[in-house]
Scaffold this motif. Structure first.
Motif, PDB file in Angstrom:
ATOM      1  N   UNK C 114     -97.220 105.274  -2.860  1.00  0.00           N
ATOM      2  CA  UNK C 114     -96.195 106.172  -3.374  1.00  0.00           C
ATOM      3  C   UNK C 114     -94.803 105.604  -3.131  1.00  0.00           C
ATOM      4  N   UNK C 115     -94.636 104.930  -1.997  1.00  0.00           N
ATOM      5  CA  UNK C 115     -93.337 104.335  -1.718  1.00  0.00           C
ATOM      6  C   UNK C 115     -92.984 103.314  -2.789  1.00  0.00           C
ATOM      7  N   UNK C 116     -93.972 102.503  -3.169  1.00  0.00           N
ATOM      8  CA  UNK C 116     -93.722 101.505  -4.200  1.00  0.00           C
ATOM      9  C   UNK C 116     -93.343 102.176  -5.521  1.00  0.00           C
ATOM     10  N   UNK C 117     -94.092 103.212  -5.880  1.00  0.00           N
ATOM     11  CA  UNK C 117     -93.780 103.943  -7.116  1.00  0.00           C
ATOM     12  C   UNK C 117     -92.395 104.560  -7.031  1.00  0.00           C
ATOM     13  N   UNK C 118     -92.072 105.072  -5.843  1.00  0.00           N
ATOM     14  CA  UNK C 118     -90.768 105.691  -5.635  1.00  0.00           C
ATOM     15  C   UNK C 118     -89.645 104.696  -5.843  1.00  0.00           C
ATOM     16  N   UNK C 119     -89.831 103.482  -5.333  1.00  0.00           N
ATOM     17  CA  UNK C 119     -88.800 102.466  -5.521  1.00  0.00           C
ATOM     18  C   UNK C 119     -88.610 102.168  -6.996  1.00  0.00           C
ATOM     19  N   UNK C 120     -89.730 102.088  -7.712  1.00  0.00           N
ATOM     20  CA  UNK C 120     -89.657 101.807  -9.146  1.00  0.00           C
ATOM     21  C   UNK C 120     -88.860 102.869  -9.887  1.00  0.00           C
ATOM     22  N   UNK C 121     -89.202 104.123  -9.629  1.00  0.00           N
ATOM     23  CA  UNK C 121     -88.494 105.192 -10.329  1.00  0.00           C
ATOM     24  C   UNK C 121     -87.120 105.440  -9.739  1.00  0.00           C
ATOM     25  N   UNK C 122     -86.858 104.818  -8.585  1.00  0.00           N
ATOM     26  CA  UNK C 122     -85.547 104.984  -7.985  1.00  0.00           C
ATOM     27  C   UNK C 122     -84.549 103.957  -8.478  1.00  0.00           C
ATOM     28  N   UNK C 123     -85.036 102.942  -9.186  1.00  0.00           N
ATOM     29  CA  UNK C 123     -84.130 101.899  -9.666  1.00  0.00           C
ATOM     30  C   UNK C 123     -82.961 102.446 -10.487  1.00  0.00           C
ATOM     31  N   UNK C 233     -80.055 102.733  -1.259  1.00  0.00           N
ATOM     32  CA  UNK C 233     -80.681 103.735  -2.126  1.00  0.00           C
ATOM     33  C   UNK C 233     -82.177 103.494  -2.267  1.00  0.00           C
ATOM     34  N   UNK C 234     -82.551 102.245  -2.487  1.00  0.00           N
ATOM     35  CA  UNK C 234     -83.974 101.982  -2.669  1.00  0.00           C
ATOM     36  C   UNK C 234     -84.753 102.228  -1.381  1.00  0.00           C
ATOM     37  N   UNK C 235     -84.143 101.922  -0.236  1.00  0.00           N
ATOM     38  CA  UNK C 235     -84.870 102.191   1.006  1.00  0.00           C
ATOM     39  C   UNK C 235     -85.037 103.691   1.204  1.00  0.00           C
ATOM     40  N   UNK C 236     -84.035 104.464   0.773  1.00  0.00           N
ATOM     41  CA  UNK C 236     -84.174 105.914   0.873  1.00  0.00           C
ATOM     42  C   UNK C 236     -85.296 106.408  -0.029  1.00  0.00           C
ATOM     43  N   UNK C 237     -85.345 105.891  -1.245  1.00  0.00           N
ATOM     44  CA  UNK C 237     -86.421 106.275  -2.159  1.00  0.00           C
ATOM     45  C   UNK C 237     -87.770 105.890  -1.578  1.00  0.00           C
ATOM     46  N   UNK C 238     -87.835 104.692  -0.996  1.00  0.00           N
ATOM     47  CA  UNK C 238     -89.114 104.233  -0.450  1.00  0.00           C
ATOM     48  C   UNK C 238     -89.560 105.122   0.698  1.00  0.00           C
ATOM     49  N   UNK C 239     -88.663 105.346   1.637  1.00  0.00           N
ATOM     50  CA  UNK C 239     -89.003 106.135   2.818  1.00  0.00           C
ATOM     51  C   UNK C 239     -89.393 107.552   2.414  1.00  0.00           C
ATOM     52  N   UNK C 240     -88.564 108.138   1.561  1.00  0.00           N
ATOM     53  CA  UNK C 240     -88.803 109.502   1.126  1.00  0.00           C
ATOM     54  C   UNK C 240     -90.127 109.614   0.375  1.00  0.00           C
ATOM     55  N   UNK C 241     -90.374 108.657  -0.523  1.00  0.00           N
ATOM     56  CA  UNK C 241     -91.607 108.719  -1.301  1.00  0.00           C
ATOM     57  C   UNK C 241     -92.829 108.510  -0.415  1.00  0.00           C
ATOM     58  N   UNK C 242     -92.674 107.704   0.632  1.00  0.00           N
ATOM     59  CA  UNK C 242     -93.785 107.520   1.561  1.00  0.00           C
ATOM     60  C   UNK C 242     -94.213 108.872   2.134  1.00  0.00           C
ATOM     61  N   UNK C 243     -93.220 109.613   2.624  1.00  0.00           N
ATOM     62  CA  UNK C 243     -93.510 110.923   3.197  1.00  0.00           C
ATOM     63  C   UNK C 243     -94.122 111.855   2.166  1.00  0.00           C
ATOM     64  N   UNK C 244     -93.503 111.870   0.971  1.00  0.00           N
ATOM     65  CA  UNK C 244     -93.989 112.791  -0.053  1.00  0.00           C
ATOM     66  C   UNK C 244     -95.399 112.407  -0.488  1.00  0.00           C
ATOM     67  N   UNK C 245     -95.661 111.102  -0.531  1.00  0.00           N
ATOM     68  CA  UNK C 245     -96.999 110.647  -0.884  1.00  0.00           C
ATOM     69  C   UNK C 245     -98.033 111.087   0.137  1.00  0.00           C
ATOM     70  N   UNK C 246     -97.712 110.916   1.415  1.00  0.00           N
ATOM     71  CA  UNK C 246     -98.644 111.350   2.451  1.00  0.00           C
ATOM     72  C   UNK C 246     -98.847 112.861   2.369  1.00  0.00           C
TER      73      UNK C 246
END
Lengths: 264, 302, 358
Positions: C114-123, C233-246
């Protein structure tokens, strides 16, 4: 009166033939100036002369259409903010660009950001290398807080501070970067006499104690004549004069454009 | 004319008319955003609520269509007044995200109220708009275009012209533009923020009613009507949040784009592309032109 | 008199920067944790777990994640539902493809996906701000839900499109599936949430948190002090998406057990979590929990009140619930736009002075 505090060294930063325009407005026309190591340079001129634009070019917010910038020997077409920060240029703003959601302490700590390297993994744990690093930098920041006498407002969210204190916090943040070149945009604007004296004292102390080169934009002639080694005068995007305070004060062009003619 | 070409024309016209329908909803957004800087997520639900009220008045009280329409306009004006009194008044100067979230809350309230007052079953809305295909076009050229869609397009065009004139020529229009620019400055020249807001939300409510009538006549009055609001977002991205002509152009582009994508690409990936195509299109636009086609470029001064 | 800070001096910076510098706070938190870990499992039953505690915990995790992105880094996202779906479906695929993989590993890996997907959509956030970014994240939301509906590979080509969790054990206890005991599922989820909350707090009070907040407050000035907007910004998206994914993974494996994507992870979920973050308090770890508690408990309380006490029909109650939720949301936004976290702070301020009024 100006005493020579530090021996002024060689050229630290040089801008050559800088021209900058926005649409129809030409902010800077063919300006060349240099800033020498350890000096205090004042940039003065009427409103709209291009002083802030000049600073913005130096630290990379604006990219000039023509000209070149040389910093520490490296020549560039245009500076970028990140590179400016990494190479040791720090600045403050006319309108105080502090991070309003954070406290004074946190704001100043952000100035240490470039020097903090501990990895993400250690950050999640906090105990260990991350905390040690945090404490090292906290100590440095506390030294700056002591230096600028802002201990009492450490934890206050900066949005709640009065204007004069905000400017001091912004200076602290810039100092936290341990810059070689410090750009100050009207650091004394909106201050009363006492606050101005304090700020002057800080600026001189920074230059004397840390050897920081300082370029400041300032309107108060008394301050300018007192503390600066050299003065550059801008008007309508052009350079009118460049020299010691006394030289500039006597320059006819400057008098006509800016300082004013005494009535007979 | 070849069958494929005819189909293409049909699809394009269908897309254009769908686009006009989107524009009608987007118009409401633009109005409110222009005048209060609020992005009114509840616009779609307002359309649903207006349509529900209209049908309810006609069915439960047996009112004739035109009387019912006028009565519903009255209801929407009262609603605007209530919204201003209970919600907007307390939210002057708040963060945009807070304002946005409050309109989502408002959407929930209206949705629930609509269900409680008028019931949540699907309703038929018939106020006498001609149904069925344009016969002469179908017979002579083999193109299928619905009369309803022509009526919707015409209504939309008239509405836009009226609003454009209203905004640029009248005194109130000028006041609206002042408020959109800067609340405090407008207050300081004596413009009554509250009156302006009631006016704007009323007009938006009327626009919502028109949109609700058009959509409701076409596909029945049901909950999915409120989801149109979400579709309006890409329209606004393309057209800019503050431009009335932009809402129209944006709507047309989205409507046509969606139709073409569904017909020509949809079969490749299993259909139902319409769910997300508009957003991806908007996203693509944003990457090249962050302020939309007609929006104002935001210049950040340091 | 209870909440006196006087006499609590700090003699070094380490002590000054603890998470809970005030002694009473530390006691309170310790007490809370003790009750949560030791007492609750003994009295918990299926209803309380399924209706109250599990949803509270999983949504608290999602709210934590979203708060990092919206509250600390200032990037609006309406794609939370879609990202939770990514976590859920990643968990499903991992569990069915690797039946021996430990559930904890499955969940963490789903978070990474999810973090990876989050980074993609966070671009897009590098070019777009504010509302426009919200619309871009909507693209993510609708696209992802469509994707998990259409591509049969995601639900192993079964007929309904619904995914069901296979039974799994952790340390010998059955954790997933209808046979799992409520105490077990509760403790498992609680463990995840406590660890994740601690990690979030640690990250947020260090240099990374400051970097995010700098971008939030003034990204132009942030560049000045050497923060790279891309990185932040991308690190925020990654971190946030990690949590949301879990969180999504937990929703699927522990809380619901079976999930149909449009119903479980639609746009209204995105709004729900965003509400939790805003009503709880932007930029506050505690706030995320408070917001989640409020928005999980309120509907239950309302329904019980209306159906059991007032005797309303269930359908009417549902409509009333929607209306009342809307009213409550508006009410809170008017009264305290900074959320429960601010109210909590104000309460503590008052407690400091109690029994004096000021």
């Amino acid at each position: 009166m100006t005493e020579h505090r530090r021996i002024v060294g060689d050229t630290l930063l040089k801008v050559e033939n800088i021209s900058l325009g926005f649409g129809g407005v030409q902010a800077l026309s063919n300006i060349s100036l240099e800033i020498r190591e350890h000096e205090i340079l004042a940039i003065i001129g009427p409103n709209g002369a291009g002083k802030t634009s000049m600073l913005n070019v130096i630290n990379g917010f604006y990219h000039p259409q023509e000209g070149a910038i040389t910093f520490k020997g490296e020549v560039r077409r245009a500076m970028r903010p990140y590179i400016a920060a990494k190479q040791g240029i720090a600045r403050t703003f006319q309108n105080v660009a502090l991070f309003r959601g954070m406290s004074t302490l946190d704001n100043i700590m952000t100035g240490r950001n470039l020097r903090m390297q501990s990895s993400f993994l250690w950050q999640t744990l906090y105990y260990g290398p991350a905390r040690r690093e945090e404490m090292v930098h906290r100590r440095r920041v506390e030294e700056i807080i002591d230096f600028l006498e802002i201990q009492a407002i450490r934890r206050t969210p900066v949005g709640r501070l009065p204007y004069g204190l905000q400017k001091r916090v912004e200076l602290a943040r810039a100092l936290a970067m341990e810059p070689e070149l410090l750009l100050l945009d009207e650091p004394m604007a909106g201050m009363n006499v006492e606050e101005k004296e304090d700020m002057c004292r800080f600026v001189i102390d920074v230059n004397e104690q840390f050897g920081t080169t300082i370029a400041l934009i300032e309107h108060d002639m008394g301050v300018v004549m007192d503390i600066s080694d050299r003065v550059v005068v801008l008007d309508y995007g052009r350079k009118l004069a460049d020299g010691t305070p006394d030289e500039v004060r006597a320059n006819q062009n400057v008098i006509d454009a800016y300082l004013g003619v005494p009535h007979a | 004319m070849g069958g494929d070409f005819l189909f293409f024309i049909e699809a394009t016209v269908s897309g254009l008319t769908a686009g006009v329908m989107y524009s009608l909803v987007a118009l409401g957004f633009v109005l409110i955003f222009k005048a209060s800087g609020i992005f009114n997520f509840a616009q779609g639900v307002m359309a649903l609520f207006a349509a529900l009220t209209l049908v309810g008045l006609m069915e439960k009280f047996g009112l004739a269509p035109w009387v019912a329409i006028i009565a519903t306009v009255g209801v929407m004006i009262v609603l605007a007044w209530l919204i201003e009194r209970l919600v907007l008044q307390h939210m002057v100067n708040q963060d945009p995200i807070i304002l946005f979230m409050s309109t989502i809350g408002l959407a929930y309230v209206l949705e629930g109220l609509g269900d409680i007052l008028w019931g949540s079953d699907v309703k038929v809305l018939d106020i006498g708009i001609p149904q069925g295909a344009l016969d002469w076009l179908l017979d002579d050229y083999g193109i299928y275009i619905e009369k309803l869609e022509i009526v919707a397009a015409a209504t939309g065009a008239v509405l836009v012209m009226v609003l454009a004139v209203f905004f640029s020529k009248t005194r109130i229009g000028r006041a609206l533009r002042a408020v959109a620019d800067d609340h405090q400055a407008a207050l300081s020249v004596g413009i009554s923020l509250r009156t302006i807001w009631v006016i704007v939300w009323s007009v938006a409510g009327i626009v919502a009613l028109v949109a609700g009538i058009m959509w409701g006549s076409k596909s029945g009055v049901q909950f999915s009507l409120s989801l149109i609001a979400l579709k309006a977002l890409p329209v606004l991205i393309l057209g800019g949040f503050t431009s009335i002509p932009g809402a129209i152009v944006g709507g047309l582009i989205i409507g046509v784009g969606e139709k073409w994508a569904e017909i020509y690409f949809g079969s490749l990936v299993g259909g139902a592309i319409e769910n997300w195509f508009a957003y991806v299109l908007a996203l693509a636009f944003l990457l090249f032109r962050p302020q939309g086609l007609f929006g104002e470029k935001i210049i950040e001064r340091v | 008199m209870l909440y006196r800070e006087t006499g609590q001096f700090k003699t070094d910076y380490e002590a000054d920067q603890q998470i809970f510098p005030i002694r009473q706070d530390r006691w309170l938190v310790a007490l809370f944790l003790a009750v949560a870990v030791l007492f609750v499992p003994t009295v918990i039953n299926d209803y309380w777990a399924k209706a109250v505690l599990l949803p509270f915990l999983v949504y608290a995790m999602a709210a934590l994640g979203l708060n990092i992105l919206v509250g600390y880094c200032g990037q609006i996202s309406l794609g939370t539902g879609g990202f939770m779906a990514v976590g859920a479906f990643a968990s499903f695929k991992l569990m069915t493809a690797f039946p021996d993989m430990n559930l904890i590993v499955v969940l963490l890996l789903s978070g990474c996906v999810t973090a990876a997907v989050g980074v993609l959509f966070g671009l897009p956030s590098l070019r777009i701000k504010g509302f426009y970014l919200a619309v871009a994240t909507l693209a993510a939301q609708f696209f992802l839900v469509w994707l998990f509906n259409k591509l049969g590979w995601f639900y192993n080509y079964n007929a309904t499109g619904q995914i069901t969790v296979p039974p799994r054990e952790v340390f010998g206890f059955l954790v997933t599936g209808p046979e799992a005991k409520p105490a077990v599922t509760y403790l498992f989820t609680l463990g995840f949430v406590v660890v994740f909350a601690l990690v979030a707090k640690n990250v947020v009070r260090g240099r990374i948190g400051r970097m995010w907040m700098a971008i939030r407050d003034m990204d132009i000035a942030a560049e000045l002090i050497g923060v790279r907007p891309l990185h932040a910004k991308l690190s925020a998206f990654a971190f946030s998406s990690f949590y949301i994914g879990v969180a999504g993974g937990l929703i699927f494996t522990i809380y619901l057990g079976a999930v149909e994507v449009t119903e479980a992870f639609g746009i209204d979920r995105s709004f729900l979590v965003l509400f939790m973050v805003i009503i709880g308090g932007l930029g506050s770890i505690v706030g995320s929990f408070l917001g989640a508690a409020f928005l999980v408990l309120m509907p239950i309380l309302l329904k019980n009140f209306m159906v059991d006490w007032l005797g309303m029909a269930a359908v009417t109650a549902k409509h009333m619930e929607i209306t009342l939720m809307g009213v409550l949301i508006i009410f809170f936004l008017i009264v305290e736009p900074h959320g429960f976290a601010r109210l909590w702070q104000i309460l503590k301020e008052k407690l400091r002075l109690w029994p004096f009024p000021y």
